[in-house]
Write an enzyme that holds these catalytic residues in place. Sequence first.
Site, PDB file in Angstrom:
ATOM      1  N   ASP A   4       0.834  -1.198   0.000  1.00 28.40           N
ATOM      2  CA  ASP A   4       0.000   0.000   0.000  1.00 28.40           C
ATOM      3  C   ASP A   4       0.871   1.251   0.000  1.00 28.40           C
ATOM      4  OD1 ASP A   4      -2.910   1.094   0.559  1.00 28.40           O
ATOM      5  OD2 ASP A   4      -1.538   2.204   1.877  1.00 28.40           O
TER       6      ASP A   4
ATOM      7  N   TYR B 125       3.320   9.812   0.366  1.00 29.69           N
ATOM      8  CA  TYR B 125       4.376   9.226   1.190  1.00 29.69           C
ATOM      9  C   TYR B 125       5.764   9.593   0.671  1.00 29.69           C
ATOM     10  CZ  TYR B 125       0.468   6.280   2.781  1.00 29.69           C
ATOM     11  OH  TYR B 125      -0.735   5.825   3.257  1.00 29.69           O
TER      12      TYR B 125
ATOM     13  N   LYS C 264      -2.255   6.216  -4.225  1.00 24.73           N
ATOM     14  CA  LYS C 264      -3.368   7.130  -3.963  1.00 24.73           C
ATOM     15  C   LYS C 264      -3.167   8.497  -4.614  1.00 24.73           C
ATOM     16  CE  LYS C 264      -3.668   4.912   0.571  1.00 24.73           C
ATOM     17  NZ  LYS C 264      -2.259   4.485   0.730  1.00 24.73           N
TER      18      LYS C 264
ATOM     19  N   HIS D 131      -7.204   9.729  -1.943  1.00 29.32           N
ATOM     20  CA  HIS D 131      -6.594   9.647  -0.615  1.00 29.32           C
ATOM     21  C   HIS D 131      -7.468  10.278   0.477  1.00 29.32           C
ATOM     22  CE1 HIS D 131      -2.398   9.404   1.452  1.00 29.32           C
ATOM     23  NE2 HIS D 131      -3.355   9.171   2.318  1.00 29.32           N
TER      24      HIS D 131
END
Length: 309
Positions: free
Chosen positions: A42, A47, A76, A107
């Site tokens: 994931d 990130y 996302k 997201h």
Amino acid sequence: MAITLKSGYKMPIVGLGVWRMEGKDIKDLLINAIKIGYRHFDCAADYQNEAEVGEALAEAFQTGIVKREDLFITTKLWNSDHGHVLEACKDSLKKLRLDYLDLYLVHFPVATKHTGVGTTASALGEDGVLDIDTTISLETTWHGMENLVSLGLVRSIGISNYDIFLTRDCLAYSKVKPAVNQIETHPYFQRESLVKFCQKHDICVTAHTPLGGAAANTEWFGSVSCLEDPALKGLAEKYKKTVAQVILRWSIQRNTVVIPKSSKLERLQENFNVLDFELTKEDMDLVKSLDRNYRTNQPAKFWGIDLYA
């Protein structure tokens, strides 16, 4: 174990979240995770490590540890890219070195000022509050997501951090229904109504923060983790498992997918080994009684606005 999504594709019920994984460590972590047996990873543009994940995946494919079709890769769409869905998806695919995504999620249910594809810093106004773009509806965003399926760039699409009402709206305006809603849920924040609503409408629930955030959310938000709960520690002793394993098993028995994050090899192994035991109904009820309606992930700290208000 896997759950068959509304789209017809299978999603492994245990995955590995890569939030807050540092670039230099990611390759070894992901290669080791694949060797342990993880097939579900994931990710997210926010990130800021998709390129490092892509490097690890490329090495895994090149060395024959695993084939692309054996993995389930999620990433996302960030808040500032709601008006640039296609470009954002292509940017993630390029960084991940993939031809397609298994799952692409919105997201958060909020569009903010566009800051350029690939940039994911929170768009804040001069007042320090999230600069929300009121010209882009979630429906417009979703139709952009549906287009990715038509183009073959994404196999399944879904939502993240949506409540019952936003999920209901998505079901009403969608042609391609959301396959997944990824939400914070754990013993202290069980969200039974939302979980049941999603499952009733064939939307798979993925539990992000399935262990209550642990050290990361304590550090960022000052929140308390259910990992220290005495009742859960008692169950861990009973089943001769770790508290984390008990919590993940509880989540799986709720038919929710779990994506715990860990940067330690022994934890990766422990979190994956949760399919060889089963909690009794009495123990499932015990965990159910621990619900505090306690959210541990609070982006309002950074955004100056409570998205969940």
